[in-house]
Design an enzyme around this catalytic site. Structure first.
Site, PDB file in Angstrom:
ATOM      1  CB  CYS A 125      -0.928  -0.024   1.218  1.00 51.68           C
ATOM      2  SG  CYS A 125      -2.120   1.311   1.262  1.00 51.68           S
ATOM      3  CB  CYS A 126       3.862   2.273   2.006  1.00 52.80           C
ATOM      4  SG  CYS A 126       3.300   2.802   3.632  1.00 52.80           S
ATOM      5  CB  CYS A 208      -2.543   6.927   6.059  1.00 55.50           C
ATOM      6  SG  CYS A 208      -1.561   7.329   4.608  1.00 55.50           S
ATOM      7  CB  CYS A 211      -1.273   3.291   8.975  1.00 56.06           C
ATOM      8  SG  CYS A 211      -1.792   2.217   7.638  1.00 56.06           S
ATOM      9  CB  CYS A 234       6.077   5.099   4.358  1.00 56.57           C
ATOM     10  SG  CYS A 234       6.190   6.574   5.254  1.00 56.57           S
TER      11      CYS A 234
HETATM   12 FE1  SF4 Z   1      -1.357   2.741   2.966  1.00 60.15          FE
HETATM   13 FE2  SF4 Z   1      -1.061   2.961   5.612  1.00 60.15          FE
HETATM   14 FE3  SF4 Z   1       1.022   3.330   3.962  1.00 60.15          FE
HETATM   15 FE4  SF4 Z   1      -0.963   5.128   4.096  1.00 60.15          FE
HETATM   16  S1  SF4 Z   1       0.507   4.591   5.734  1.00 60.15           S
HETATM   17  S2  SF4 Z   1      -0.016   4.398   2.253  1.00 60.15           S
HETATM   18  S3  SF4 Z   1      -2.762   3.767   4.355  1.00 60.15           S
HETATM   19  S4  SF4 Z   1      -0.113   1.437   4.343  1.00 60.15           S
END
Ligand code: SF4
Length: 238
Positions: A125-126, A208, A211, A234
């Site tokens: 996701c990151c 985010c 998280c 991240c």
């Molecule tokens: Fe995705 Fe969490 Fe990374 Fe944001 S912090 S990009 S929601 S995994």
């Protein structure tokens, strides 16, 4: 800092960067930023996630020139308070903080990779929401400025002030590397710099919404990030 002017060329060696970085160990962050703007002009930009340190750097850069380049990575999942803070900083300082984002909306990501990817594969996701837009942004720059401090985590403890960032293939500048949290907050209160109100609600580090959780008294300042997992960064910083 006796002499803040360095002759930098595209053929800078690691040794030269190490020397420059060492000379900046006792320099004020403003001196480092002035040097960065003089050396790289519009080819250097601040990356900010609107943490307290980022707000300090926006303030410092705006004092030098409001034309200094700044950007943020909009994952589409930031707190409403963070978006409000961006607008406040732009209004107060007359700067433009460029929005950089994944080509995938949060909904498109859910359709392709499944719902709530951050719960199953936060690194993926990151990668999609932060790293890919960052790589694209940095590919047009010769240097970037970050808000990291050495005392934020073990992985940041040896961050140089100036170095070659081999992960992204450009020079990385950390003007606040030697500051601690008290330095940051003293500066914020002294200059009445806008900051994220979530910091007053036990969110010392804000990312985010899915998280980030508040921390309890005695916990590390980054304990609320990716809580319950082994993830601590991240991927923007080594
Ligand atoms: Fe995705 Fe969490 Fe990374 Fe944001 S912090 S990009 S929601 S995994």
């Amino acid at each position: 800092m006796e002499n803040a002017t360095f002759e930098l060329t595209s053929e800078l060696t690691e040794a030269e960067l190490t020397r420059v970085s060492a000379q900046f160990e006792s320099a004020a962050p403003e001196t480092i930023l002035e040097w960065a703007l003089e050396e790289f002009g519009q080819d250097v930009a601040l990356a900010t996630g609107f943490g307290a340190e980022g707000c300090v750097l926006v303030h410092m850069l705006a004092q030098i020139t409001p034309k200094a380049r700044m950007f943020y990575l909009d994952t589409g999942l930031l707190f409403p308070e963070t978006y409000e803070l961006k607008a406040k900083l732009e209004a107060r300082y007359g700067v433009q903080i460029e929005r950089r984002a994944s080509r995938l909306s949060v909904d498109a990501q859910a359709r392709i990779h499944g719902d709530r990817l951050w719960e199953r594969e936060p690194n993926r996701c990151c990668q999609l929401r932060k790293i890919e837009p960052l790589v694209e942004t940095l590919s047009d720059l010769r240097a970037w400025v970050t808000a990291i401090r050495r005392d934020q985590s073990v992985t940041r403890a040896s961050s140089p002030i100036v170095s070659f960032d081999s992960k992204f293939d450009l020079i990385k500048i950390n003007p606040l590397a030697t500051w601690n949290s008290q330095d940051v907050w003293r500066f914020i209160f002294k200059h009445k710099i806008p900051y994220n109100p979530l910091h007053d609600q036990q969110y010392p580090s804000i990312g985010c919404t899915p998280c980030t959780t508040p921390v309890q008294i005695g916990e590390h300042s980054r304990a609320g990030r990716w809580r319950g997992t082994e993830k601590t960064e991240c991927g923007l910083h080594r």
